[in-house]
Scaffold this motif. Structure first.
Motif, PDB file in Angstrom:
ATOM      1  N   TRP A  91     -35.035  18.474 108.369  1.00 51.29           N
ATOM      2  CA  TRP A  91     -34.310  17.721 109.397  1.00 51.29           C
ATOM      3  C   TRP A  91     -33.288  18.617 110.091  1.00 51.29           C
ATOM      4  O   TRP A  91     -33.125  18.562 111.307  1.00 51.29           O
ATOM      5  N   GLN A  92     -32.605  19.450 109.330  1.00 51.74           N
ATOM      6  CA  GLN A  92     -31.636  20.368 109.917  1.00 51.74           C
ATOM      7  C   GLN A  92     -32.340  21.342 110.861  1.00 51.74           C
ATOM      8  O   GLN A  92     -31.840  21.625 111.955  1.00 51.74           O
ATOM      9  N   GLU A  93     -33.497  21.840 110.467  1.00 53.43           N
ATOM     10  CA  GLU A  93     -34.248  22.756 111.330  1.00 53.43           C
ATOM     11  C   GLU A  93     -34.704  22.046 112.607  1.00 53.43           C
ATOM     12  O   GLU A  93     -34.663  22.622 113.692  1.00 53.43           O
ATOM     13  N   VAL A  94     -35.111  20.800 112.467  1.00 54.17           N
ATOM     14  CA  VAL A  94     -35.560  20.038 113.641  1.00 54.17           C
ATOM     15  C   VAL A  94     -34.397  19.798 114.589  1.00 54.17           C
ATOM     16  O   VAL A  94     -34.517  19.996 115.802  1.00 54.17           O
ATOM     17  N   THR A  95     -33.262  19.343 114.048  1.00 51.52           N
ATOM     18  CA  THR A  95     -32.130  18.997 114.914  1.00 51.52           C
ATOM     19  C   THR A  95     -31.496  20.208 115.587  1.00 51.52           C
ATOM     20  O   THR A  95     -30.826  20.050 116.609  1.00 51.52           O
ATOM     21  N   SER A  97     -33.295  22.694 116.698  1.00 54.95           N
ATOM     22  CA  SER A  97     -34.285  23.306 117.590  1.00 54.95           C
ATOM     23  C   SER A  97     -33.971  22.988 119.058  1.00 54.95           C
ATOM     24  O   SER A  97     -33.370  21.979 119.383  1.00 54.95           O
ATOM     25  N   THR A  98     -34.381  23.864 119.915  1.00 58.50           N
ATOM     26  CA  THR A  98     -34.158  23.694 121.360  1.00 58.50           C
ATOM     27  C   THR A  98     -34.892  22.468 121.879  1.00 58.50           C
ATOM     28  O   THR A  98     -34.340  21.710 122.674  1.00 58.50           O
ATOM     29  N   ALA A  99     -36.096  22.260 121.428  1.00 60.21           N
ATOM     30  CA  ALA A  99     -36.886  21.111 121.895  1.00 60.21           C
ATOM     31  C   ALA A  99     -36.193  19.802 121.539  1.00 60.21           C
ATOM     32  O   ALA A  99     -36.139  18.870 122.352  1.00 60.21           O
ATOM     33  N   TYR A 100     -35.643  19.719 120.334  1.00 57.80           N
ATOM     34  CA  TYR A 100     -34.953  18.493 119.914  1.00 57.80           C
ATOM     35  C   TYR A 100     -33.718  18.256 120.773  1.00 57.80           C
ATOM     36  O   TYR A 100     -33.461  17.126 121.205  1.00 57.80           O
ATOM     37  N   ARG A 101     -32.938  19.303 120.996  1.00 60.14           N
ATOM     38  CA  ARG A 101     -31.724  19.147 121.814  1.00 60.14           C
ATOM     39  C   ARG A 101     -32.073  18.695 123.219  1.00 60.14           C
ATOM     40  O   ARG A 101     -31.424  17.808 123.775  1.00 60.14           O
ATOM     41  N   ARG A 102     -33.096  19.302 123.817  1.00 60.27           N
ATOM     42  CA  ARG A 102     -33.499  18.914 125.168  1.00 60.27           C
ATOM     43  C   ARG A 102     -33.965  17.465 125.198  1.00 60.27           C
ATOM     44  O   ARG A 102     -33.602  16.698 126.091  1.00 60.27           O
ATOM     45  N   THR A 106     -32.231  14.360 127.214  1.00 65.75           N
ATOM     46  CA  THR A 106     -33.018  13.589 128.178  1.00 65.75           C
ATOM     47  C   THR A 106     -32.987  12.105 127.829  1.00 65.75           C
ATOM     48  O   THR A 106     -32.794  11.256 128.708  1.00 65.75           O
ATOM     49  N   LEU A 107     -33.169  11.782 126.553  1.00 62.03           N
ATOM     50  CA  LEU A 107     -33.142  10.378 126.136  1.00 62.03           C
ATOM     51  C   LEU A 107     -31.757   9.763 126.327  1.00 62.03           C
ATOM     52  O   LEU A 107     -31.639   8.595 126.684  1.00 62.03           O
ATOM     53  N   SER A 108     -30.734  10.543 126.112  1.00 56.68           N
ATOM     54  CA  SER A 108     -29.372  10.053 126.310  1.00 56.68           C
ATOM     55  C   SER A 108     -29.140   9.702 127.779  1.00 56.68           C
ATOM     56  O   SER A 108     -28.586   8.649 128.104  1.00 56.68           O
TER      57      SER A 108
END
Length: 189
Positions: A91-95, A97-102, A106-108
């Motif tokens: 989960w830490q690796e996912v959060t 990641s650049t893709a997750y942040r983008r 976008t969802l925000s």
């Protein structure tokens, strides 16, 4: 290319398992070279030796796995704890990641826009309902319903429960009576 490079290209580092995969790694069946009895005996001995080594390695691996389990048990590391740690790490690796942040950004932004849109739609519906409620047609209908309610409650309280069939007015007769309402009603838009 020298012989060592050719050898590493022809035989990959991973060793296929026994069975069909091993047979496929040698390619199509080619005529067997004629071996002397002595060469065949050497190959049989080598085959037995390799099989014994494989069995030993398998036993060593099993012993090491048991040792690992004992050490983890002594340290209090359970499979559930390991799973939690793996999930947390993933989960830490996912959060991060650049893709997750983008995607999160976008969802925000989409959420903010949707909230504003729903708010505007809600306000528009509220205004329209208020306009409908203030329209003369609705006022007239509201008055008729109120009059009907009053007549029904007064007639129900004045009549005896056993003597209702002839003395009480029906809903149809109450609705058909004229009311003091505006002579001309404006249509709703």
């Amino acid at each position: 290319m020298d012989d060592t490079e050719k050898g590493s290209q022809q035989h990959p580092d991973s060793v296929p398992e026994m069975g069909e995969d091993v047979m496929m790694s040698f390619g199509p069946a080619s005529p067997q070279p004629v071996l002397t009895e002595e060469e065949m005996q050497e190959l049989r001995e080598e085959l037995v030796k390799v099989e014994d080594e494989m069995q030993t390695l398998s036993q060593v691996l099993a012993a090491k796995e048991k040792q690992l389990a004992d050490i983890k048990r002594k340290l209090g590391i359970t499979p559930l704890n390991e799973l939690k740690q793996n999930i947390t790490k993933t989960w830490q690796e996912v959060t991060t990641s650049t893709a997750y942040r983008r995607t999160s950004e976008t969802l925000s932004q989409a959420s903010l826009k949707a909230t504003a849109a729903f708010s505007n739609v809600g306000s528009a519906i509220s205004r329209k309902l208020e306009d409908v409620r203030n329209a003369p047609t609705f006022k007239s209908f509201e008055e008729k319903v109120e009059t009907l309610k009053t007549k029904m409650s007064s007639s129900a309280s004045s009549t005896n429960l056993g003597n209702q069939e002839s003395g009480s007015p029906t809903t149809e007769s109450l609705l058909s009576q004229p009311e003091d309402s505006p002579t001309q009603e404006t249509p709703m838009n």
